[in-house]
Motif scaffolding. Sequence first.
Motif, PDB file in Angstrom:
ATOM      1  N   GLY A  61       2.277   6.607 -13.334  1.00 52.58           N
ATOM      2  CA  GLY A  61       3.077   6.015 -12.269  1.00 52.58           C
ATOM      3  C   GLY A  61       2.793   6.685 -10.937  1.00 52.58           C
ATOM      4  O   GLY A  61       2.594   6.033  -9.913  1.00 52.58           O
ATOM      5  N   GLU A  62       2.715   8.010 -10.992  1.00 53.05           N
ATOM      6  CA  GLU A  62       2.440   8.774  -9.770  1.00 53.05           C
ATOM      7  C   GLU A  62       1.059   8.416  -9.213  1.00 53.05           C
ATOM      8  O   GLU A  62       0.904   8.158  -8.019  1.00 53.05           O
ATOM      9  N   LEU A  63       0.043   8.379 -10.098  1.00 52.88           N
ATOM     10  CA  LEU A  63      -1.321   8.108  -9.650  1.00 52.88           C
ATOM     11  C   LEU A  63      -1.477   6.681  -9.130  1.00 52.88           C
ATOM     12  O   LEU A  63      -2.334   6.405  -8.311  1.00 52.88           O
ATOM     13  N   LEU A  64      -0.637   5.771  -9.633  1.00 54.36           N
ATOM     14  CA  LEU A  64      -0.726   4.382  -9.172  1.00 54.36           C
ATOM     15  C   LEU A  64       0.165   4.145  -7.958  1.00 54.36           C
ATOM     16  O   LEU A  64       0.283   3.027  -7.476  1.00 54.36           O
ATOM     17  N   GLY A  65       0.816   5.195  -7.499  1.00 55.27           N
ATOM     18  CA  GLY A  65       1.614   5.056  -6.287  1.00 55.27           C
ATOM     19  C   GLY A  65       2.998   4.469  -6.504  1.00 55.27           C
ATOM     20  O   GLY A  65       3.659   4.073  -5.546  1.00 55.27           O
ATOM     21  N   VAL A  66       3.475   4.417  -7.779  1.00 61.01           N
ATOM     22  CA  VAL A  66       4.815   3.876  -8.021  1.00 61.01           C
ATOM     23  C   VAL A  66       5.845   4.917  -7.555  1.00 61.01           C
ATOM     24  O   VAL A  66       5.773   6.068  -7.970  1.00 61.01           O
ATOM     25  N   PRO A  67       6.762   4.524  -6.677  1.00 56.66           N
ATOM     26  CA  PRO A  67       7.700   5.503  -6.108  1.00 56.66           C
ATOM     27  C   PRO A  67       8.791   5.883  -7.100  1.00 56.66           C
ATOM     28  O   PRO A  67       9.900   5.349  -7.074  1.00 56.66           O
TER      29      PRO A  67
ATOM     30  N   ALA B 113      -7.652  11.428  -5.226  1.00 54.25           N
ATOM     31  CA  ALA B 113      -6.498  10.529  -5.406  1.00 54.25           C
ATOM     32  C   ALA B 113      -5.231  11.093  -4.774  1.00 54.25           C
ATOM     33  O   ALA B 113      -4.226  10.393  -4.660  1.00 54.25           O
TER      34      ALA B 113
ATOM     35  N   ALA C 113      -3.449  13.722  -5.920  1.00 47.55           N
ATOM     36  CA  ALA C 113      -2.542  14.420  -6.834  1.00 47.55           C
ATOM     37  C   ALA C 113      -2.678  15.927  -6.664  1.00 47.55           C
ATOM     38  O   ALA C 113      -1.795  16.674  -7.047  1.00 47.55           O
TER      39      ALA C 113
ATOM     40  N   ARG D  37       0.714   8.656  -3.221  1.00 46.29           N
ATOM     41  CA  ARG D  37       1.230   7.319  -2.979  1.00 46.29           C
ATOM     42  C   ARG D  37       0.613   6.705  -1.727  1.00 46.29           C
ATOM     43  O   ARG D  37       0.198   5.549  -1.716  1.00 46.29           O
TER      44      ARG D  37
ATOM     45  N   VAL E 263      -3.003   5.672  -2.388  1.00 43.16           N
ATOM     46  CA  VAL E 263      -3.106   4.401  -3.109  1.00 43.16           C
ATOM     47  C   VAL E 263      -2.924   3.265  -2.122  1.00 43.16           C
ATOM     48  O   VAL E 263      -3.669   2.291  -2.119  1.00 43.16           O
TER      49      VAL E 263
ATOM     50  N   GLY F 117       2.992  -0.483  -7.032  1.00 38.95           N
ATOM     51  CA  GLY F 117       2.602   0.803  -6.459  1.00 38.95           C
ATOM     52  C   GLY F 117       2.055   0.671  -5.042  1.00 38.95           C
ATOM     53  O   GLY F 117       2.135   1.610  -4.253  1.00 38.95           O
TER      54      GLY F 117
END
Lengths: 290, 391, 244
Positions: free
Chosen positions: A177-183, C53, C55, C76, C79, C108
Amino acid sequence: MELLQTSLILGVVVGIVYSLSGAGLVVIFRTSGYISFTQGDIAAVGLFVGLAAYNSGAGYVWTALLVIAVSTLVGGLVGALITVPLEKHGHLPAALSTIATALIISGLLNLTVGGDPRSFPEVSRSEALSILGVQMSWSDVAGVLVSASVFIGLGVFFSRSRMGVAMRAVNDNKLAGELLGVPDRRLKLVSWTVAGALSGLLGLFVAPILSLSTVSVNTLLVFGFCAIVIGGFDSIFGALVAGTAIGVMTNLTSTYLDPNLVPTVLWASMLLVLLVRPNGLFGRRKLVRV
Amino acid sequence: MSKKLVGLTVALTTLSTALAGCGGGGDSASGAGGDEIVIGAFSPLSGPAVSASSGIYATKAALDKVNDAGGIDGHKIKFIIKDDQFDPAKTPGVTRELVETDRVSMLCGPQGSVPFGAVKDYLAARKIPTIVNAGAPTLAGEYSYLVSSPFDGVGAMLAQFAVEDLDIDKVAIAYSDDALGTSARDGAVRILEADGLEPLGEIKYDITATDFSSQAIQLKATGADFVSIPAAQANVAGLVINAAEKIGYKPIWGLSYAAQNKTLVDVTKGAIDGRAYFATPYITEESETGAEYAATLAEYAPDVEVNSGATIAGYTIGELCVDVLTKAVEAADGEVPTSAQIQETLSSYTADNDYIQGIDWSDEPDGAAAAQILQLKDGKYVESKPFAPLP
Amino acid sequence: MTDDILTLESLTAGYLADVPVLEGVDLAIAPGQAIGIIGRNGAGKSCLAMTIAGALAPQHGAIRLAGEDISATSARARVRSGIALVPEGRQVFAQLSVRENLVAAAYGVGRRLTGSAFGQVTEFFPILKKKESHLAASLSGGEQQMLAIARALVQSPQVIVCDEPSLGLAPVAIDSLAQTLATIRDSGVAFILMEQNRGLLEDLCSSVNLLDAGRIKMTVSPEELSRPEVMAAYLGHAPTADAL
């Protein structure tokens, strides 16, 4: 025969309220992956504020809206300031913090409003309809209708809405979720806020029946907890079915066996379900492998 | 004396007592006349059961009144209240403090059957007598004296009242499966059988339950016109009554002093006004003595609920303690009585006064053998049947 | 170069503050270009992927996307600005359906998964359309990899960072994956491919960088990968028959 009929019908009515109490727990569980034990106390804060407004002349509708508004706010604040920040240390500290928060809120309530049970206004006591000779008040009807719409709404929200799906995603795989940008933080705050609102809503149906005290919503959440364990932790539909089944089962136990057996039957059936189907009766989807 | 001054005096007294304890280590109760009689009690003062504290404040009011009038033969009563939060796990700790640190000579009005049950044997072993503010008949013992009427008699009186005074022969009983509930049920059954009747139903409930609709359905199915639920506290009675009235079952309700308070009226939203009767060994605010009681309470404990059965019980116990201590001081030739002297007085004590009738501890250490029936009418408790011996 | 979409300038990064895993990495990649990163386990490939990315935060150096320094931005924000990651081990949302995985990915970047976006992505991976409502956990390894890439695609990225996409796949699945990735690359998306599989690198990349102990030791063309001195540099010793 009339005894059985009445037991069944009233069991369903109370069972649906049990399900509703499970719904708020499911909302937090589906996003964060643990159970919140604070929901009853969040509701209690809203209910006491609402009662104060009612006693100083607010109408029922305003009272109900105020209860929900305050519970929503308190739920959001507990999530934002305490529980969600603690999640970075893991689920256990966060889940434990919900117990601590619950005890603190109830301690403060005992200090400020005291432990006396009080009556709480309800939608209407007047008879709405009669099913097989059992009279149902408008409060009962409202309880059933509101619960049903909450369940349908939550079901649709988690399966169809982008936000609901994203909430489940965050719980499913935090890293992805974090890597896909989900807040995820924002979603968790939303889930706490929504759960707070649901607790307040639940309180509106519990307080008139159990009378309002610092513990009244909490006593009912035990049944909600069992409902989601039996129904399957992430199944909204499961909570509805299991909650209703618990209502009927406890009512029949009390009528035909012994009222003191109710907790035993309740917890034993929960353990049985956990042993046989660890994911609950309706949690089967989780085990699917092709 | 102003309140502030009283507070200051109490604080100074406590301080000097403490200092005396530190310095001397010997017997601090020397000299005659002005010495204090130290007694105590435990009660919830905080926590979820804090509403049960009205009784202890009323007991204290009765003692304060005597202190302000000069005490008992010159001896002030020092009343130490410890908070056990109605939690039987905490009661033994605070009781030990009372007995071993504060050296109380008796307990006056400690609250609750379950908490007292946790320390009854300890107090008997230490030979500390107690006038208990609780109803369970099992609590009576060599050193524990009950005031509230036994529930067997309360249940019997309600059944008798239904049959003889209200002329109702369709009676059902709701009870909890514990010492209080079953003795109340047995008392009711005994009276009904003596009249050639039997209860239309004996419906059991669990006091920790949340849903009483099952009991409501069963009670309704009996078709009884009078439902006796004598041992129930106000919150449980309220839930049972609400569940029944919700399904359209509106009988006459038989209750006791245990449920006689604002909570019941509030929880049931006044629906049972005129249809609820309460058996109680205690007076009401409306009676002649009650006016004096209400005035004392207004002065010494203005925040507690006057019309509650628990408050009146607490006050009555305070009055009894004063009476007992007065007799014990006499027996001790005007000195502060020892525990043994108080026990001696208690074991031969009888009371038939304005506050309570039918206490005879020389026979058995159990509660009042006489009670009256009150009716809830327009939010007030009015006499429906005057004091009479329990059947 | 000004037309490079992503440039890394003497990038130093690591998991712990004072322990750099990557040291002084320079890379540049143009739209529609794929470059490979090859290296032994522990060479820093995943660290590089995570740093790009967002992270992991760089300790020194800069990451520029279309000329703009994005080193300090969150995962975020990266992305959203167009860098998608296909993480090592796929990291699909196991208890969500295939479609829901894509919905979450679109969420996302603050978008709705439109029918046309879903159609576009599943054109590359028809099997995902067929298994639209299956749980990701029920997919095979190759299908999960496709899903992970599809998830990156629905975010309409300018750059896709793929960490070991061929790991655990059957040879035939790798071939079809190579074809699909080539099509995506030709549509203008830049690829950074952390890979061990020579076939995939040869099919897709214009150049391959050999990463060793956190530094880029040499940059070669894919064809040069089989040369003994390159192999030796990669393996740390002379190649044996079954090395690749």
